[in-house]
Design a protein around this motif. Structure first.
Motif, PDB file in Angstrom:
ATOM      1  N   ARG A   1      -5.479   6.234  -6.364  1.00  0.00           N
ATOM      2  CA  ARG A   1      -5.297   4.938  -5.706  1.00  0.00           C
ATOM      3  C   ARG A   1      -5.471   5.088  -4.187  1.00  0.00           C
ATOM      4  NH1 ARG A   1       1.235   4.581  -6.698  1.00  0.00           N
ATOM      5  NH2 ARG A   1       1.766   6.204  -5.203  1.00  0.00           N
ATOM      6  N   VAL A   2      -5.642   3.943  -3.532  1.00  0.00           N
ATOM      7  CA  VAL A   2      -5.699   3.892  -2.068  1.00  0.00           C
ATOM      8  C   VAL A   2      -4.268   3.943  -1.543  1.00  0.00           C
ATOM      9  CG1 VAL A   2      -6.329   2.479  -0.072  1.00  0.00           C
ATOM     10  CG2 VAL A   2      -7.868   2.608  -2.047  1.00  0.00           C
ATOM     11  N   GLU A   3      -4.052   4.781  -0.541  1.00  0.00           N
ATOM     12  CA  GLU A   3      -2.724   4.937   0.065  1.00  0.00           C
ATOM     13  C   GLU A   3      -2.872   5.033   1.576  1.00  0.00           C
ATOM     14  OE1 GLU A   3      -0.752   7.474  -3.632  1.00  0.00           O
ATOM     15  OE2 GLU A   3      -1.166   8.513  -1.758  1.00  0.00           O
ATOM     16  N   LEU A   4      -1.738   5.037   2.269  1.00  0.00           N
ATOM     17  CA  LEU A   4      -1.717   5.278   3.712  1.00  0.00           C
ATOM     18  C   LEU A   4      -1.205   6.687   3.953  1.00  0.00           C
ATOM     19  CD1 LEU A   4      -0.207   1.993   5.187  1.00  0.00           C
ATOM     20  CD2 LEU A   4      -2.599   2.729   5.204  1.00  0.00           C
ATOM     21  N   LEU A   5      -1.968   7.459   4.721  1.00  0.00           N
ATOM     22  CA  LEU A   5      -1.566   8.802   5.106  1.00  0.00           C
ATOM     23  C   LEU A   5      -1.063   8.734   6.542  1.00  0.00           C
ATOM     24  CD1 LEU A   5      -1.471  11.873   4.478  1.00  0.00           C
ATOM     25  CD2 LEU A   5      -3.784  12.008   5.445  1.00  0.00           C
ATOM     26  N   ILE A   6       0.105   9.309   6.780  1.00  0.00           N
ATOM     27  CA  ILE A   6       0.714   9.285   8.105  1.00  0.00           C
ATOM     28  C   ILE A   6       0.599  10.664   8.733  1.00  0.00           C
ATOM     29  CG2 ILE A   6       2.814   8.842   9.427  1.00  0.00           C
ATOM     30  CD1 ILE A   6       3.843   7.276   6.956  1.00  0.00           C
ATOM     31  N   GLY A   7       0.089  10.707   9.951  1.00  0.00           N
ATOM     32  CA  GLY A   7       0.040  11.945  10.714  1.00  0.00           C
ATOM     33  C   GLY A   7       0.768  11.731  12.026  1.00  0.00           C
ATOM     34  N   LYS A   8       1.511  12.738  12.469  1.00  0.00           N
ATOM     35  CA  LYS A   8       2.183  12.588  13.752  1.00  0.00           C
ATOM     36  C   LYS A   8       1.777  13.708  14.682  1.00  0.00           C
ATOM     37  CE  LYS A   8       6.556  14.650  12.253  1.00  0.00           C
ATOM     38  NZ  LYS A   8       7.977  14.435  12.126  1.00  0.00           N
ATOM     39  N   GLN A   9       1.897  13.425  15.955  1.00  0.00           N
ATOM     40  CA  GLN A   9       1.539  14.410  16.955  1.00  0.00           C
ATOM     41  C   GLN A   9       2.673  15.417  17.071  1.00  0.00           C
ATOM     42  OE1 GLN A   9       0.933  12.816  20.832  1.00  0.00           O
ATOM     43  NE2 GLN A   9       0.319  14.767  21.703  1.00  0.00           N
ATOM     44  N   SER A  10       2.397  16.637  16.630  1.00  0.00           N
ATOM     45  CA  SER A  10       3.363  17.721  16.773  1.00  0.00           C
ATOM     46  C   SER A  10       2.645  19.034  16.520  1.00  0.00           C
ATOM     47  CB  SER A  10       4.535  17.563  15.791  1.00  0.00           C
ATOM     48  OG  SER A  10       4.162  17.993  14.506  1.00  0.00           O
ATOM     49  N   ALA A  11       3.300  20.120  16.853  1.00  0.00           N
ATOM     50  CA  ALA A  11       2.726  21.447  16.644  1.00  0.00           C
ATOM     51  C   ALA A  11       2.604  21.756  15.156  1.00  0.00           C
ATOM     52  CB  ALA A  11       3.598  22.500  17.325  1.00  0.00           C
TER      53      ALA A  11
ATOM     54  N   VAL B   1      -6.468   6.206   2.826  1.00  0.00           N
ATOM     55  CA  VAL B   1      -7.119   7.322   2.144  1.00  0.00           C
ATOM     56  C   VAL B   1      -7.192   7.036   0.653  1.00  0.00           C
ATOM     57  CG1 VAL B   1      -6.355   9.079   3.812  1.00  0.00           C
ATOM     58  CG2 VAL B   1      -4.960   8.619   1.780  1.00  0.00           C
ATOM     59  N   TRP B   2      -8.107   7.705  -0.030  1.00  0.00           N
ATOM     60  CA  TRP B   2      -8.121   7.735  -1.480  1.00  0.00           C
ATOM     61  C   TRP B   2      -7.401   9.006  -1.889  1.00  0.00           C
ATOM     62  CZ3 TRP B   2      -8.643   4.884  -5.608  1.00  0.00           C
ATOM     63  CH2 TRP B   2      -8.807   5.492  -6.843  1.00  0.00           C
ATOM     64  N   ASN B   3      -6.351   8.887  -2.688  1.00  0.00           N
ATOM     65  CA  ASN B   3      -5.599  10.036  -3.178  1.00  0.00           C
ATOM     66  C   ASN B   3      -6.102  10.351  -4.583  1.00  0.00           C
ATOM     67  OD1 ASN B   3      -3.665  11.739  -4.385  1.00  0.00           O
ATOM     68  ND2 ASN B   3      -2.028  10.908  -3.100  1.00  0.00           N
ATOM     69  N   TYR B   4      -6.703  11.529  -4.741  1.00  0.00           N
ATOM     70  CA  TYR B   4      -7.273  11.901  -6.039  1.00  0.00           C
ATOM     71  C   TYR B   4      -6.202  12.126  -7.105  1.00  0.00           C
ATOM     72  CZ  TYR B   4     -11.899  12.338  -3.998  1.00  0.00           C
ATOM     73  OH  TYR B   4     -13.096  12.064  -3.390  1.00  0.00           O
TER      74      TYR B   4
ATOM     75  N   ILE C   1       0.872  -1.162   0.000  1.00  0.00           N
ATOM     76  CA  ILE C   1       0.000   0.000   0.000  1.00  0.00           C
ATOM     77  C   ILE C   1       0.915   1.220   0.000  1.00  0.00           C
ATOM     78  CG2 ILE C   1      -1.872   1.190   1.202  1.00  0.00           C
ATOM     79  CD1 ILE C   1      -2.172  -1.603   2.767  1.00  0.00           C
ATOM     80  N   PRO C   2       0.834   2.056  -1.015  1.00  0.00           N
ATOM     81  CA  PRO C   2       1.737   3.211  -1.068  1.00  0.00           C
ATOM     82  C   PRO C   2       1.467   4.194   0.067  1.00  0.00           C
ATOM     83  CG  PRO C   2       0.558   2.905  -3.148  1.00  0.00           C
ATOM     84  CD  PRO C   2      -0.058   1.980  -2.156  1.00  0.00           C
ATOM     85  N   ILE C   3       2.484   4.924   0.444  1.00  0.00           N
ATOM     86  CA  ILE C   3       2.373   5.981   1.444  1.00  0.00           C
ATOM     87  C   ILE C   3       2.091   7.290   0.706  1.00  0.00           C
ATOM     88  CG2 ILE C   3       3.592   7.264   3.254  1.00  0.00           C
ATOM     89  CD1 ILE C   3       3.012   4.347   4.027  1.00  0.00           C
ATOM     90  N   THR C   4       1.130   8.067   1.205  1.00  0.00           N
ATOM     91  CA  THR C   4       0.834   9.363   0.599  1.00  0.00           C
ATOM     92  C   THR C   4       2.000  10.301   0.843  1.00  0.00           C
ATOM     93  OG1 THR C   4      -1.530   9.073   0.985  1.00  0.00           O
ATOM     94  CG2 THR C   4      -0.759  11.323   0.580  1.00  0.00           C
ATOM     95  N   ARG C   5       2.472  10.868  -0.206  1.00  0.00           N
ATOM     96  CA  ARG C   5       3.623  11.774  -0.131  1.00  0.00           C
ATOM     97  C   ARG C   5       3.146  13.200  -0.379  1.00  0.00           C
ATOM     98  NH1 ARG C   5       8.844  11.449   0.267  1.00  0.00           N
ATOM     99  NH2 ARG C   5      10.032  13.047  -0.780  1.00  0.00           N
ATOM    100  N   ILE C   6       3.505  14.102   0.534  1.00  0.00           N
ATOM    101  CA  ILE C   6       3.197  15.515   0.364  1.00  0.00           C
ATOM    102  C   ILE C   6       4.525  16.255   0.378  1.00  0.00           C
ATOM    103  CG2 ILE C   6       1.871  17.497   1.191  1.00  0.00           C
ATOM    104  CD1 ILE C   6       0.156  15.475   2.808  1.00  0.00           C
ATOM    105  N   ASP C   7       4.984  16.638  -0.797  1.00  0.00           N
ATOM    106  CA  ASP C   7       6.265  17.331  -0.913  1.00  0.00           C
ATOM    107  C   ASP C   7       6.150  18.757  -0.401  1.00  0.00           C
ATOM    108  OD1 ASP C   7       7.654  15.158  -2.073  1.00  0.00           O
ATOM    109  OD2 ASP C   7       6.768  15.617  -4.018  1.00  0.00           O
ATOM    110  N   LEU C   8       7.262  19.311   0.014  1.00  0.00           N
ATOM    111  CA  LEU C   8       7.311  20.682   0.500  1.00  0.00           C
ATOM    112  C   LEU C   8       6.776  21.629  -0.568  1.00  0.00           C
ATOM    113  CD1 LEU C   8       8.240  22.255   2.994  1.00  0.00           C
ATOM    114  CD2 LEU C   8      10.437  22.563   1.880  1.00  0.00           C
TER     115      LEU C   8
END
Length: 194
Positions: A110-120, A103-106, A29-36
């Motif tokens: 495809r279906v991917e995994l979105l990673i969120g971490k606890q931070s400010a 998540v579904w990435n438009y 399952i691909p990881i959702t990538r959000i580039d800078l």
């Protein structure tokens, strides 16, 4: 309250995943990538409280000298395979809780995994607040953007994430949501696979 500051999130064994024709556990399952400087539009396929919460070690030095992250072997799902021992904990690497959502990435369609971490700097708090007020995060598409944040850290390498819900809409795309077991199998550290 959980470590994300909201309603108690279930331990991984308590999550009830609904699946439709789940694929083979062999498929990645691909990881959702959000580039800078970019953004991504997604639809959450599991609700806020159904996210898979795990400990992850930050700034682990690889053999080539670059930094990476590694999941903690002491997470309940890996404890049996690791006999409760984690080399990264023993080496003193810091840990942080992260959450995985399918998540579904438009953009990639495809279906991917979105990673969120606890931070400010994370979007997780926005999701929690929206979930607490609306009762779900799955009724909307979301736009999540990533931009450099020098205001709080003075450091160009720190990113800030913003999550904005779009108006409520019906999700008409037929997708196969990966099962809880498929996600855990994929996330199992390579060193612990038998």
């Amino acid at each position: 309250k959980n470590e994300l500051g909201g309603k108690e999130m279930p331990r991984m064994g308590d999550v009830k995943w609904e699946t439709k024709n789940s694929g083979s556990a062999e498929s990645r399952i691909p990881i959702t990538r959000i580039d800078l400087g970019s953004k991504v539009r997604v639809r959450f396929l599991a609700d806020f409280t159904d996210g898979i919460v795990l400990w992850r070690h930050e700034n682990v030095k690889r053999d080539d000298g670059k930094m990476t992250t590694r999941l903690c072997w002491r997470n309940d799902e890996f404890r049996t395979a690791s006999n409760g021992v984690c080399n990264y904990c023993d080496q003193g690497y810091t840990r942080r809780r992260v959450v995985y959502w399918p998540v579904w990435n438009y953009q990639t369609q495809r279906v991917e995994l979105l990673i969120g971490k606890q931070s400010a700097y994370s979007f997780v708090e926005t999701l929690r607040e929206y979930y607490d007020s609306q009762g779900t995060i799955t009724g909307n598409d979301w736009v999540i953007s990533r931009k450099p944040d020098t205001s709080r850290s003075g450091n160009q390498t720190v990113s800030s994430y913003i999550a904005l819900p779009l108006p409520s809409s019906k999700f008409d795309i037929e997708v196969s949501v990966p099962s809880y077991e498929e996600i855990v199998e994929q996330l199992t550290p390579f060193e612990l696979r038998m």
